[in-house]
Design a protein around this motif. Sequence first.
Motif, mmCIF file in Angstrom:
data_model
loop_
_atom_site.group_PDB
_atom_site.id
_atom_site.type_symbol
_atom_site.label_atom_id
_atom_site.label_comp_id
_atom_site.label_asym_id
_atom_site.label_seq_id
_atom_site.Cartn_x
_atom_site.Cartn_y
_atom_site.Cartn_z
ATOM 1 N N MET A 11 0.843 -1.187 0.000
ATOM 2 C CA MET A 11 0.000 0.000 0.000
ATOM 3 C C MET A 11 0.885 1.246 0.000
ATOM 4 O O MET A 11 1.785 1.382 0.821
ATOM 5 C CB MET A 11 -0.910 0.011 1.235
ATOM 6 C CG MET A 11 -1.844 1.203 1.292
ATOM 7 S SD MET A 11 -3.083 1.090 2.617
ATOM 8 C CE MET A 11 -2.038 1.265 4.066
ATOM 9 N N ARG A 12 0.622 2.156 -0.939
ATOM 10 C CA ARG A 12 1.391 3.398 -1.025
ATOM 11 C C ARG A 12 0.818 4.389 -0.018
ATOM 12 O O ARG A 12 -0.402 4.610 0.036
ATOM 13 C CB ARG A 12 1.312 3.946 -2.443
ATOM 14 C CG ARG A 12 2.227 5.127 -2.736
ATOM 15 C CD ARG A 12 2.296 5.355 -4.246
ATOM 16 N NE ARG A 12 2.832 6.641 -4.598
ATOM 17 C CZ ARG A 12 4.118 6.939 -4.646
ATOM 18 N NH1 ARG A 12 5.004 6.003 -4.334
ATOM 19 N NH2 ARG A 12 4.535 8.146 -4.998
ATOM 20 N N ILE A 13 1.694 4.989 0.762
ATOM 21 C CA ILE A 13 1.257 5.832 1.873
ATOM 22 C C ILE A 13 2.091 7.104 1.910
ATOM 23 O O ILE A 13 3.257 7.116 1.501
ATOM 24 C CB ILE A 13 1.374 5.044 3.208
ATOM 25 C CG1 ILE A 13 0.680 5.769 4.357
ATOM 26 C CG2 ILE A 13 2.818 4.758 3.561
ATOM 27 C CD1 ILE A 13 0.518 4.900 5.596
ATOM 28 N N ALA A 14 1.494 8.200 2.357
ATOM 29 C CA ALA A 14 2.196 9.475 2.506
ATOM 30 C C ALA A 14 1.986 9.997 3.922
ATOM 31 O O ALA A 14 0.931 9.773 4.528
ATOM 32 C CB ALA A 14 1.705 10.495 1.489
ATOM 33 N N TYR A 15 3.001 10.698 4.419
ATOM 34 C CA TYR A 15 2.940 11.256 5.767
ATOM 35 C C TYR A 15 3.280 12.735 5.717
ATOM 36 O O TYR A 15 4.317 13.128 5.162
ATOM 37 C CB TYR A 15 3.925 10.542 6.690
ATOM 38 C CG TYR A 15 3.882 11.022 8.123
ATOM 39 C CD1 TYR A 15 2.783 10.740 8.939
ATOM 40 C CD2 TYR A 15 4.931 11.758 8.670
ATOM 41 C CE1 TYR A 15 2.729 11.174 10.255
ATOM 42 C CE2 TYR A 15 4.888 12.194 9.981
ATOM 43 C CZ TYR A 15 3.784 11.902 10.778
ATOM 44 O OH TYR A 15 3.741 12.341 12.085
ATOM 45 N N LEU A 16 2.401 13.574 6.268
ATOM 46 C CA LEU A 16 2.636 15.010 6.364
ATOM 47 C C LEU A 16 3.185 15.331 7.751
ATOM 48 O O LEU A 16 2.474 15.192 8.746
ATOM 49 C CB LEU A 16 1.341 15.788 6.124
ATOM 50 C CG LEU A 16 0.910 16.022 4.675
ATOM 51 C CD1 LEU A 16 -0.483 16.647 4.633
ATOM 52 C CD2 LEU A 16 1.908 16.909 3.949
ATOM 53 N N ALA A 65 -4.330 19.918 -5.249
ATOM 54 C CA ALA A 65 -5.243 18.875 -5.717
ATOM 55 C C ALA A 65 -4.619 18.083 -6.863
ATOM 56 O O ALA A 65 -4.682 16.848 -6.889
ATOM 57 C CB ALA A 65 -6.568 19.497 -6.158
ATOM 58 N N ILE A 66 -4.015 18.787 -7.807
ATOM 59 C CA ILE A 66 -3.337 18.102 -8.918
ATOM 60 C C ILE A 66 -2.180 17.264 -8.376
ATOM 61 O O ILE A 66 -1.984 16.113 -8.770
ATOM 62 C CB ILE A 66 -2.822 19.123 -9.950
ATOM 63 C CG1 ILE A 66 -3.998 19.858 -10.606
ATOM 64 C CG2 ILE A 66 -1.981 18.434 -11.027
ATOM 65 C CD1 ILE A 66 -3.579 21.016 -11.493
ATOM 66 N N GLY A 67 -1.413 17.854 -7.461
ATOM 67 C CA GLY A 67 -0.237 17.172 -6.919
ATOM 68 C C GLY A 67 -0.564 15.888 -6.184
ATOM 69 O O GLY A 67 0.073 14.857 -6.396
ATOM 70 N N PHE A 68 -1.576 15.937 -5.316
ATOM 71 C CA PHE A 68 -1.927 14.722 -4.572
ATOM 72 C C PHE A 68 -2.521 13.667 -5.501
ATOM 73 O O PHE A 68 -2.319 12.466 -5.289
ATOM 74 C CB PHE A 68 -2.894 15.045 -3.435
ATOM 75 C CG PHE A 68 -2.206 15.524 -2.185
ATOM 76 C CD1 PHE A 68 -1.426 14.657 -1.438
ATOM 77 C CD2 PHE A 68 -2.328 16.837 -1.758
ATOM 78 C CE1 PHE A 68 -0.772 15.089 -0.281
ATOM 79 C CE2 PHE A 68 -1.690 17.283 -0.608
ATOM 80 C CZ PHE A 68 -0.908 16.407 0.124
ATOM 81 N N GLU A 77 -3.220 6.137 1.183
ATOM 82 C CA GLU A 77 -3.559 6.664 2.498
ATOM 83 C C GLU A 77 -2.645 7.837 2.819
ATOM 84 O O GLU A 77 -1.451 7.809 2.521
ATOM 85 C CB GLU A 77 -3.414 5.591 3.576
ATOM 86 C CG GLU A 77 -3.851 6.055 4.955
ATOM 87 C CD GLU A 77 -3.715 4.974 6.021
ATOM 88 O OE1 GLU A 77 -4.555 4.947 6.942
ATOM 89 O OE2 GLU A 77 -2.772 4.171 5.937
ATOM 90 N N LEU A 78 -3.231 8.897 3.402
ATOM 91 C CA LEU A 78 -2.457 10.048 3.854
ATOM 92 C C LEU A 78 -2.593 10.167 5.366
ATOM 93 O O LEU A 78 -3.697 10.302 5.897
ATOM 94 C CB LEU A 78 -2.960 11.336 3.186
ATOM 95 C CG LEU A 78 -2.233 12.614 3.607
ATOM 96 C CD1 LEU A 78 -0.790 12.608 3.114
ATOM 97 C CD2 LEU A 78 -2.947 13.855 3.100
ATOM 98 N N ASP A 133 -6.427 10.773 6.122
ATOM 99 C CA ASP A 133 -7.191 9.605 6.531
ATOM 100 C C ASP A 133 -7.114 9.385 8.038
ATOM 101 O O ASP A 133 -8.057 8.889 8.656
ATOM 102 C CB ASP A 133 -6.680 8.357 5.807
ATOM 103 C CG ASP A 133 -6.916 8.420 4.313
ATOM 104 O OD1 ASP A 133 -8.092 8.463 3.906
ATOM 105 O OD2 ASP A 133 -5.940 8.439 3.545
ATOM 106 N N ARG A 134 -5.983 9.744 8.635
ATOM 107 C CA ARG A 134 -5.827 9.608 10.075
ATOM 108 C C ARG A 134 -4.648 10.456 10.535
ATOM 109 O O ARG A 134 -3.878 10.960 9.713
ATOM 110 C CB ARG A 134 -5.635 8.146 10.491
ATOM 111 C CG ARG A 134 -4.458 7.430 9.873
ATOM 112 C CD ARG A 134 -4.455 5.943 10.261
ATOM 113 N NE ARG A 134 -3.442 5.182 9.559
ATOM 114 C CZ ARG A 134 -2.237 4.908 10.030
ATOM 115 N NH1 ARG A 134 -1.894 5.348 11.242
ATOM 116 N NH2 ARG A 134 -1.381 4.196 9.338
ATOM 117 N N PHE A 135 -4.524 10.588 11.856
ATOM 118 C CA PHE A 135 -3.465 11.396 12.451
ATOM 119 C C PHE A 135 -2.622 10.519 13.368
ATOM 120 O O PHE A 135 -3.108 9.554 13.950
ATOM 121 C CB PHE A 135 -4.066 12.551 13.254
ATOM 122 C CG PHE A 135 -4.807 13.553 12.412
ATOM 123 C CD1 PHE A 135 -4.178 14.699 11.947
ATOM 124 C CD2 PHE A 135 -6.129 13.338 12.070
ATOM 125 C CE1 PHE A 135 -4.865 15.604 11.171
ATOM 126 C CE2 PHE A 135 -6.829 14.240 11.295
ATOM 127 C CZ PHE A 135 -6.188 15.384 10.842
#
Length: 434
Positions: free
Chosen positions: A1-6, A133-136, A143-144, A202-204
């Motif tokens: 699963m590809r995931i990103a973290y801010l 929006a385009i970037g994401f 999942e973010l 999606d979650r923190f």
Amino acid sequence: MRIAYLDCSTGISGDMTLGALLDAGVDVGIVRRGIDSLGIKGVRLSVKEVVKGGFRATKVDVEHPEQHAHRHLSDVRKLMDVADITDAQRELAFRIFTAVAQAESTVHGMPIDKVHFHEVGAIDSIVDILGAAIGFDLLGVDELVCSPLPPGRGQIRIDHGICTVPAPGTAELLKGMPLVDVPVDAELTTPTGAAIVKVLADRFGPLPAMTIEQIGYGAGTKDFPNRANLLRLIVGTATVSSNSDVVMLLETNLDDVSAEIIGHTKQKLLDAGALDVYSTAVQMKKDRPGVILSVITHPADADAVEALMFAETGTFGIRKQPIERSVRSRAAHTVETCWGPVAGKLGWRGVEDQVFTPEFEDCARVANQLGLPLREVFRAALAAFTPTLQSDTPATHAHDHDGGHSHDHDHDHDGGHSHDHDHDHDSSHHHDHG
């Protein structure tokens, strides 16, 4: 699963988000073409490499002519409709704008279509939101996850005068999000940044278990003592197999709530999208009998589920944690019995034989219509099923994860605007943080 973290250690704004996306490898050419297709004369996206607190990052600025118009949500919709972007990008951008409009509608007590945007309707903020929006969309993560957000400290001037950070619109957007105090006298999280997180996260929590593939840094404009003013975007792959997923487990201990309220709350939680709800009898402090109310839900629904638990039970605290569960792939299936068709659910994992579980409601329907014992209908449905290997089952049926809530309980429990925007932290005032 590809995931990103801010990693929002010094907050988040629209320009910082776009900078982090571009720094993480999003194609700036595609973003520029989308922005140019808005048809706003004199607008140019400036992208450059800078150093913040000793760290290299990407800084985004929007160059545009002076403007004075305040736009309504309908005006923004018209701009998005003419843009040469995908439907997914258009829908995501408009969702972010709508989140801002809903917050402003609540704060100012007016219908959403009457709200006029100040800074967030300005050209630079429109570009930031469309670019994000385009970037994401191009980033293509499943999942973010976002860190707790620091709103900042102090006071700022907005269109309606001086107010305390966070500004009213921003505070409304931050409802339900975990906040953290960072001792910086500035607005760290802006309305645009809060809206992006509200729509996309999606979650923190902390950095999730993952194999890192890309890291992007988006720079703010202000320089803070002892900390780099950066938004960090970490992209990678989570180690979750095709027969596993990540869900949220929320639990609270109750010793002052009646059984009727617990039963009512369970049903409301299921109606709100919870995957499963169950209670466990426990002995609590002062030797009081009580129950643990446990809820399993998708990460995207966790905030709504948590709010419902607080509202219905009056609890003072809820424990929550992400957990990985192993699941069988699933598909609807109907068998023919001597009393007619009975619906149920197929389950399989790998190359093992399929298993079949009749649906309680359908068995009860047949039993009631014909005056039969329920257990006989259930046994007949099981006997009517002929198992096959998983390879005979269409792959398109995989993983409905109890979305239909049949609850046959195979339970997966385990446990005056200057608009020069030397910061672009876009609220109804000039920003010089991000």
